[in-house]
Design a protein around this motif. Structure first.
Motif, mmCIF file in Angstrom:
data_model
loop_
_atom_site.group_PDB
_atom_site.id
_atom_site.type_symbol
_atom_site.label_atom_id
_atom_site.label_comp_id
_atom_site.label_asym_id
_atom_site.label_seq_id
_atom_site.Cartn_x
_atom_site.Cartn_y
_atom_site.Cartn_z
ATOM 1 N N THR A 223 -5.314 -1.146 -7.263
ATOM 2 C CA THR A 223 -6.467 -0.342 -6.886
ATOM 3 C C THR A 223 -6.030 1.041 -6.427
ATOM 4 O OG1 THR A 223 -6.410 -1.216 -4.627
ATOM 5 C CG2 THR A 223 -7.873 -2.329 -6.173
ATOM 6 N N ALA B 65 -7.332 1.276 3.528
ATOM 7 C CA ALA B 65 -6.373 0.747 2.555
ATOM 8 C C ALA B 65 -5.253 -0.037 3.220
ATOM 9 C CB ALA B 65 -5.795 1.885 1.721
ATOM 10 N N VAL C 100 0.859 -1.183 0.000
ATOM 11 C CA VAL C 100 0.000 0.000 0.000
ATOM 12 C C VAL C 100 0.892 1.229 0.000
ATOM 13 C CG1 VAL C 100 -1.795 1.298 1.184
ATOM 14 C CG2 VAL C 100 -1.850 -1.203 1.196
ATOM 15 N N THR D 117 -1.996 -1.081 -3.864
ATOM 16 C CA THR D 117 -3.042 -0.086 -3.655
ATOM 17 C C THR D 117 -2.397 1.268 -3.441
ATOM 18 O OG1 THR D 117 -4.541 -1.684 -2.639
ATOM 19 C CG2 THR D 117 -4.953 0.636 -2.165
#
Length: 197
Positions: free
Chosen positions: A95, A103, A42, A66
């Motif tokens: 994403t 997230a 992330v 992400t």
């Protein structure tokens, strides 16, 4: 340049991409985890050049990536579309999210970069305001996997996108990552000079 050159041209860093950094980051993850495919990374911050290259690298290597960013700071749509196309082959999930807490939950790796890159200094005050809530601090890191790693491409603006406690903390591999720039860049040069075997 590459189109007209008879020698290899390396993109060391542009406003749109930073591929050498991501090669070093992927190498660091392989070094620390033994694999990269399937890891959940992330990126908390701006959909910038580092993020663009992360999207591309993740798509190729099967990393689930992400970007958690404020609205208006998403990656370039064309870069994202190309990465999504490449992800179909590797199985990577890519994403974009706007809630950093949601997230990072369960993430294997937390990554950040400066909120104000070189050449954006005139936007610094606005960016500092827009990125509130997107700082890698102990609270946000605590939502990730218990053994999550923390990465930053450096140089950092301590106290802005990352706190001292996180950057210097037990989960940080920031300085190993920085050291690996030397090794990966040497490997790229060796490969391009044809001495790969």
């Amino acid at each position: 340049m590459a189109g007209y050159s008879r020698i290899p041209v390396i993109n060391g860093l542009t406003d749109v991409h930073h591929p050498v950094q991501i090669l070093c980051d992927l190498f660091t993850l392989w070094e620390k985890r033994g694999k990269v495919a399937g890891l959940r990374v992330v990126f908390v911050g701006d959909g910038n050049n580092v993020c663009h290259s992360w999207l591309q690298g993740a798509a190729i290597m099967g990393v689930h990536f992400t970007l958690a960013c404020p609205e208006g700071y998403e990656p370039d749509a064309a870069v994202l579309a190309r990465a999504l196309g490449a992800a179909q082959t590797s199985g990577a999930r890519l994403t974009v999210a706007h809630d950093p807490e949601a997230a990072v939950r369960g993430a294997d790796v937390l990554y950040t970069d400066v909120w104000t890159s070189m050449g954006q200094e005139e936007d610094r005050a606005r960016r500092l305001k827009d990125f509130q809530g997107f700082q890698l601090n102990e609270g946000l890191v605590g939502l990730a996997s218990p053994d999550a790693l923390v990465m930053h491409c450096l140089p950092a603006h301590r106290g802005e996108e990352i706190t001292d406690a996180v950057m210097d903390g037990p989960r940080s591999v920031v300085f190993d990552e920085a050291e690996n720039r030397l090794h990966m860049q040497k490997a790229i040069l060796v490969r391009l000079m044809g001495a790969d075997g």
